[in-house]
Design a protein around this motif. Structure first.
Motif, PDB file in Angstrom:
ATOM      1  N   ASN A  59       0.836  -1.198   0.000  1.00 39.97           N
ATOM      2  CA  ASN A  59       0.000   0.000   0.000  1.00 39.97           C
ATOM      3  C   ASN A  59       0.870   1.248   0.000  1.00 39.97           C
ATOM      4  O   ASN A  59       1.996   1.242   0.481  1.00 39.97           O
ATOM      5  N   ALA A  60       0.313   2.301  -0.550  1.00 37.84           N
ATOM      6  CA  ALA A  60       0.994   3.596  -0.545  1.00 37.84           C
ATOM      7  C   ALA A  60      -0.030   4.663  -0.181  1.00 37.84           C
ATOM      8  O   ALA A  60      -1.235   4.483  -0.381  1.00 37.84           O
ATOM      9  N   LYS A  61       0.477   5.766   0.350  1.00 37.38           N
ATOM     10  CA  LYS A  61      -0.425   6.866   0.683  1.00 37.38           C
ATOM     11  C   LYS A  61      -0.828   7.594  -0.588  1.00 37.38           C
ATOM     12  O   LYS A  61      -0.019   7.815  -1.495  1.00 37.38           O
ATOM     13  N   THR A  62      -2.083   7.958  -0.621  1.00 35.55           N
ATOM     14  CA  THR A  62      -2.606   8.774  -1.706  1.00 35.55           C
ATOM     15  C   THR A  62      -3.147  10.055  -1.100  1.00 35.55           C
ATOM     16  O   THR A  62      -3.506  10.101   0.072  1.00 35.55           O
ATOM     17  N   PHE A  63      -3.167  11.096  -1.902  1.00 35.45           N
ATOM     18  CA  PHE A  63      -3.745  12.360  -1.448  1.00 35.45           C
ATOM     19  C   PHE A  63      -4.935  12.669  -2.329  1.00 35.45           C
ATOM     20  O   PHE A  63      -4.814  12.743  -3.546  1.00 35.45           O
ATOM     21  N   ARG A  64      -6.076  12.815  -1.693  1.00 37.31           N
ATOM     22  CA  ARG A  64      -7.322  13.118  -2.401  1.00 37.31           C
ATOM     23  C   ARG A  64      -7.475  14.643  -2.479  1.00 37.31           C
ATOM     24  O   ARG A  64      -7.926  15.264  -1.539  1.00 37.31           O
ATOM     25  N   TYR A  65      -7.080  15.199  -3.596  1.00 38.85           N
ATOM     26  CA  TYR A  65      -7.109  16.654  -3.732  1.00 38.85           C
ATOM     27  C   TYR A  65      -8.533  17.203  -3.725  1.00 38.85           C
ATOM     28  O   TYR A  65      -8.757  18.334  -3.362  1.00 38.85           O
ATOM     29  N   TYR A  66      -9.494  16.409  -4.111  1.00 36.59           N
ATOM     30  CA  TYR A  66     -10.874  16.892  -4.111  1.00 36.59           C
ATOM     31  C   TYR A  66     -11.457  16.917  -2.705  1.00 36.59           C
ATOM     32  O   TYR A  66     -12.482  17.554  -2.476  1.00 36.59           O
ATOM     33  N   GLN A  67     -10.839  16.238  -1.742  1.00 34.37           N
ATOM     34  CA  GLN A  67     -11.315  16.236  -0.369  1.00 34.37           C
ATOM     35  C   GLN A  67     -10.298  16.831   0.598  1.00 34.37           C
ATOM     36  O   GLN A  67     -10.649  17.169   1.717  1.00 34.37           O
TER      37      GLN A  67
END
Length: 88
Positions: A59-67
């Motif tokens: 797993n890797a961290k993701t960044f949800r730019y819409y939230q």
């Protein structure tokens, strides 16, 4: 690691904290990017992969730019955007 663009070869995949900083500064970053021919603005609708991985590497961290928040996602199941950056 071998990517080169616009005469620059020091691009890298940002860590999750760097993506969070870009999101915090997104209005100023996009204002600067607008002045660069061919530059893509930071999209507030995308989810971006970071270089931050869990210990097991699945797993890797993701960044949800819409939230405006981060989460862990499986690297093998999802297709998100990547945003190469240079030091800032």
């Amino acid at each position: 690691l071998d990517w080169s663009d616009s005469g620059q070869s020091d691009w890298y995949l940002p860590a999750s904290d760097e993506l969070a900083k870009l999101w915090q500064l997104r209005f100023n970053v996009n204002k600067t990017l607008e002045s660069i021919s061919g530059a893509d603005l930071l999209s507030t609708e995308n989810m971006y992969w970071s270089s931050t991985e869990e210990v097991n590497g699945n797993n890797a961290k993701t960044f949800r730019y819409y939230q405006g928040f981060m989460g862990w996602d499986s690297k093998g199941k999802l297709t998100y955007s990547v945003r190469a950056i240079r030091s800032f």
